[in-house]
Enzyme design. Structure first.
Site, PDB file in Angstrom:
ATOM      1  N   ASN A 130       4.289  35.842  28.288  1.00 49.67           N
ATOM      2  CA  ASN A 130       2.856  35.997  28.517  1.00 49.67           C
ATOM      3  C   ASN A 130       2.178  34.635  28.688  1.00 49.67           C
ATOM      4  O   ASN A 130       2.832  33.636  28.949  1.00 49.67           O
ATOM      5  CB  ASN A 130       2.181  36.841  27.428  1.00 49.67           C
ATOM      6  CG  ASN A 130       1.179  37.823  28.010  1.00 49.67           C
ATOM      7  OD1 ASN A 130       0.282  37.437  28.754  1.00 49.67           O
ATOM      8  ND2 ASN A 130       1.345  39.098  27.691  1.00 49.67           N
ATOM      9  N   ARG A 131       0.845  34.599  28.531  1.00 49.93           N
ATOM     10  CA  ARG A 131       0.052  33.444  28.945  1.00 49.93           C
ATOM     11  C   ARG A 131      -0.365  32.561  27.775  1.00 49.93           C
ATOM     12  O   ARG A 131      -0.611  33.050  26.673  1.00 49.93           O
ATOM     13  CB  ARG A 131      -1.192  33.910  29.706  1.00 49.93           C
ATOM     14  CG  ARG A 131      -0.862  34.593  31.021  1.00 49.93           C
ATOM     15  CD  ARG A 131      -2.068  35.275  31.649  1.00 49.93           C
ATOM     16  NE  ARG A 131      -1.726  35.800  32.969  1.00 49.93           N
ATOM     17  CZ  ARG A 131      -1.165  36.983  33.170  1.00 49.93           C
ATOM     18  NH1 ARG A 131      -0.902  37.779  32.150  1.00 49.93           N
ATOM     19  NH2 ARG A 131      -0.871  37.368  34.404  1.00 49.93           N
ATOM     20  N   HIS A 156       4.890  32.942  31.095  1.00 51.72           N
ATOM     21  CA  HIS A 156       6.308  33.302  30.976  1.00 51.72           C
ATOM     22  C   HIS A 156       7.249  32.090  31.002  1.00 51.72           C
ATOM     23  O   HIS A 156       8.319  32.133  31.620  1.00 51.72           O
ATOM     24  CB  HIS A 156       6.690  34.280  32.081  1.00 51.72           C
ATOM     25  CG  HIS A 156       6.125  35.655  31.924  1.00 51.72           C
ATOM     26  ND1 HIS A 156       5.744  36.178  30.703  1.00 51.72           N
ATOM     27  CD2 HIS A 156       5.872  36.642  32.839  1.00 51.72           C
ATOM     28  CE1 HIS A 156       5.290  37.416  30.867  1.00 51.72           C
ATOM     29  NE2 HIS A 156       5.347  37.712  32.150  1.00 51.72           N
ATOM     30  N   HIS A 230      11.832  41.612  30.631  1.00 51.93           N
ATOM     31  CA  HIS A 230      10.815  41.974  31.626  1.00 51.93           C
ATOM     32  C   HIS A 230      11.343  42.963  32.668  1.00 51.93           C
ATOM     33  O   HIS A 230      11.078  42.817  33.863  1.00 51.93           O
ATOM     34  CB  HIS A 230      10.297  40.718  32.320  1.00 51.93           C
ATOM     35  CG  HIS A 230       8.888  40.836  32.831  1.00 51.93           C
ATOM     36  ND1 HIS A 230       8.533  41.704  33.846  1.00 51.93           N
ATOM     37  CD2 HIS A 230       7.745  40.211  32.475  1.00 51.93           C
ATOM     38  CE1 HIS A 230       7.239  41.584  34.107  1.00 51.93           C
ATOM     39  NE2 HIS A 230       6.731  40.691  33.277  1.00 51.93           N
ATOM     40  N   SER A 231      12.058  43.979  32.231  1.00 47.71           N
ATOM     41  CA  SER A 231      12.480  45.019  33.175  1.00 47.71           C
ATOM     42  C   SER A 231      11.297  45.886  33.593  1.00 47.71           C
ATOM     43  O   SER A 231      10.415  46.187  32.800  1.00 47.71           O
ATOM     44  CB  SER A 231      13.558  45.903  32.561  1.00 47.71           C
ATOM     45  OG  SER A 231      14.794  45.233  32.517  1.00 47.71           O
ATOM     46  N   TYR A 232      11.303  46.264  34.883  1.00 48.33           N
ATOM     47  CA  TYR A 232      10.356  47.244  35.424  1.00 48.33           C
ATOM     48  C   TYR A 232      11.100  48.572  35.525  1.00 48.33           C
ATOM     49  O   TYR A 232      12.203  48.640  36.084  1.00 48.33           O
ATOM     50  CB  TYR A 232       9.910  46.874  36.831  1.00 48.33           C
ATOM     51  CG  TYR A 232       8.988  45.698  36.960  1.00 48.33           C
ATOM     52  CD1 TYR A 232       7.716  45.855  37.506  1.00 48.33           C
ATOM     53  CD2 TYR A 232       9.390  44.413  36.611  1.00 48.33           C
ATOM     54  CE1 TYR A 232       6.874  44.766  37.681  1.00 48.33           C
ATOM     55  CE2 TYR A 232       8.559  43.323  36.779  1.00 48.33           C
ATOM     56  CZ  TYR A 232       7.298  43.507  37.311  1.00 48.33           C
ATOM     57  OH  TYR A 232       6.466  42.424  37.486  1.00 48.33           O
ATOM     58  N   ASP A 302      -2.770  45.538  32.411  1.00 46.92           N
ATOM     59  CA  ASP A 302      -1.980  44.319  32.207  1.00 46.92           C
ATOM     60  C   ASP A 302      -2.461  43.712  30.900  1.00 46.92           C
ATOM     61  O   ASP A 302      -3.010  42.614  30.866  1.00 46.92           O
ATOM     62  CB  ASP A 302      -2.160  43.349  33.383  1.00 46.92           C
ATOM     63  CG  ASP A 302      -1.137  42.221  33.378  1.00 46.92           C
ATOM     64  OD1 ASP A 302      -0.273  42.216  32.463  1.00 46.92           O
ATOM     65  OD2 ASP A 302      -1.189  41.355  34.271  1.00 46.92           O
ATOM     66  N   GLU A 370       6.542  45.158  27.649  1.00 42.99           N
ATOM     67  CA  GLU A 370       7.153  43.943  27.125  1.00 42.99           C
ATOM     68  C   GLU A 370       6.795  43.801  25.645  1.00 42.99           C
ATOM     69  O   GLU A 370       5.642  43.548  25.298  1.00 42.99           O
ATOM     70  CB  GLU A 370       6.648  42.729  27.903  1.00 42.99           C
ATOM     71  CG  GLU A 370       6.838  42.832  29.406  1.00 42.99           C
ATOM     72  CD  GLU A 370       5.755  42.075  30.165  1.00 42.99           C
ATOM     73  OE1 GLU A 370       5.634  40.840  29.970  1.00 42.99           O
ATOM     74  OE2 GLU A 370       5.015  42.728  30.935  1.00 42.99           O
TER      75      GLU A 370
END
Length: 410
Positions: A130-131, A156, A230-232, A302, A370
């Site tokens: 994340n940020r 990330h 970070h799988s979609y 998000d 996540e």
């Protein structure tokens, strides 16, 4: 007066169990360790094997590892980025399909198109998932500047995060199933972080139809650490279209609102009466287009959700989320020891990347959940700390559990 994480976690006062606990019963499963229906007739055999997948520009070889459990569930992982390339699970008819977004070639992950879109398909994320606002934080009176790769912010792990390094991999087979131990040493100063971080991530594909991800790290200097995967997912099958009809439950009474740069404001806001209330199973698309400032900032979901029972012992992960897809009947459950989970609804997928079945990944054709500590925690003293000290060991566990059922309550 706005809530803060500290006020919700006063000594001796645990967060109350959200309505998500009741939602568990709607899915017909009492907990993450309940019985799993599989499509296997018992004929499948465990296996783990390795083959060449390609070469990096500097000539280093990238390998792909194929894991299979006793029920026929199969996962492929490459040592570049620890990326989960594919994950095949059965639907209610016993038909297997790949449920994670990604590619079949290394060149696709190295392409300019992928690097510009930067979706982090299937990758391990570090040092910090994340940020971090402005790419800066202070620690022990010293200011640290990180690589900025998301406007003015650090995202990330930076320009060369753990998703773009070659991990050392050791396959194994145990009583629980088959797996991989991935190791990487992040040197002092890498992407601006202090300290040499020794990182180990273990993927275990169990015969209980679970993927267990164990994270472990040590450092020689105090440093922020926030590792995640970070799988979609698209439970109907990758490349099969929108995920907006997936039914999502997140066991969280609150979330962390963000500003226009997707940096948390510091507020802990109740989900009640908002489009962020997933305490009951709700189609992802039901409220995603509402006129809501937070949805506008995120271009959809998000956001970090504050888990009602988050921050559990590493030996006792608690349920964080469930997702059920009505056509296939596939059910994904996620349990974790982390205090938060970032729900991302694939808002920046734009049809410019083509997946494994030759279909473009269009807007909202995959979602990510996540497990994590909160964004920008190094700059938020009232958020759960992400600072790892020398002599301590970072440990975290997340479990992804796969099953299938005809209806949410069957």
């Amino acid at each position: 007066m706005p809530l803060t994480y500290a006020s919700m976690r006063r000594a001796g006062t645990p967060l109350r169990l959200s309505a998500g606990a009741a939602a568990m019963l709607m899915f017909g499963v009492a907990g993450i360790h309940g019985n799993t229906a599989t499509a296997s007739d018992g004929a499948a055999e465990r296996s783990v094997d390795r083959s060449a997948f390609g070469q990096l520009p500097d000539g280093r070889q990238v390998d792909v590892y194929r894991l299979a459990n006793a029920n026929g569930i199969e996962m492929r992982v490459i040592d570049y980025g620890g990326i989960i390339l594919s994950l095949k699970t059965p639907d209610v008819r016993g038909e297997f399909d790949d449920i994670v977004l990604g590619f079949d070639s290394l060149d696709a992950y190295l392409s300019d198109a992928y690097r510009q879109a930067n979706p982090y398909f299937g990758a391990l994320i570090g040092r910090y998932g994340n940020r971090i606002a402005g790419g800066r934080f202070s620690l022990d009176g010293e200011s640290h500047s990180l690589a900025t790769n998301d406007g003015d912010n650090h995202l990330h792990g930076g320009q060369q995060g753990f998703d773009r390094v070659l991990w050392q991999v050791e396959p194994f087979e145990s009583e629980a199933g088959t797996g991989l131990v991935l190791r990487y040493t992040s040197e002092d100063g890498e992407e601006g972080y202090p300290g040499t971080l020794e990182t180990q991530v273990t993927y275990t594909l169990t015969d209980a139809d679970e993927l267990i991800v164990d994270y472990r790290a040590t450092t020689d200097k105090a440093t922020p650490v926030n590792l995640t995967q970070h799988s979609y997912f698209n439970l109907e099958g990758e490349g099969s279209g929108s995920i907006l009809d997936h039914h999502l439950m997140i066991d969280a009474d609150a979330f962390t609102p963000v500003d226009e740069g997707l940096i948390p404001t510091g507020e802990i806001r109740s989900v009640e009466g908002t489009p962020f209330d997933f305490t009951q199973p709700t189609p992802i698309g039901e409220r995603i287009e509402r006129d809501d400032q937070q949805l506008t900032f995120g271009k959809g979901y998000d956001h970090n959700f504050v888990l009602a029972n988050g921050g559990a012992s590493v030996d006792d992960p608690v349920l964080a989320a469930r997702v059920w897809e009505p056509d296939s009947g596939r059910l994904l459950e996620i349990a974790t020891t982390e205090p938060g989970i970032q729900f991302y609804s694939g808002n920046f997928l734009a049809g410019d990347l083509t997946g494994k079945r030759g279909e473009a990944y269009e807007h909202r054709s995959g979602f990510a959940l996540e497990t994590q500590h909160f964004p920008d925690s190094p700059n938020r003293a009232d958020f759960p700390s992400t600072i790892l000290e020398p002599g301590d060991t970072y440990r975290s566990r997340t479990i992804y559990r796969f099953s299938a059922q005809e209806t949410p309550g069957s």
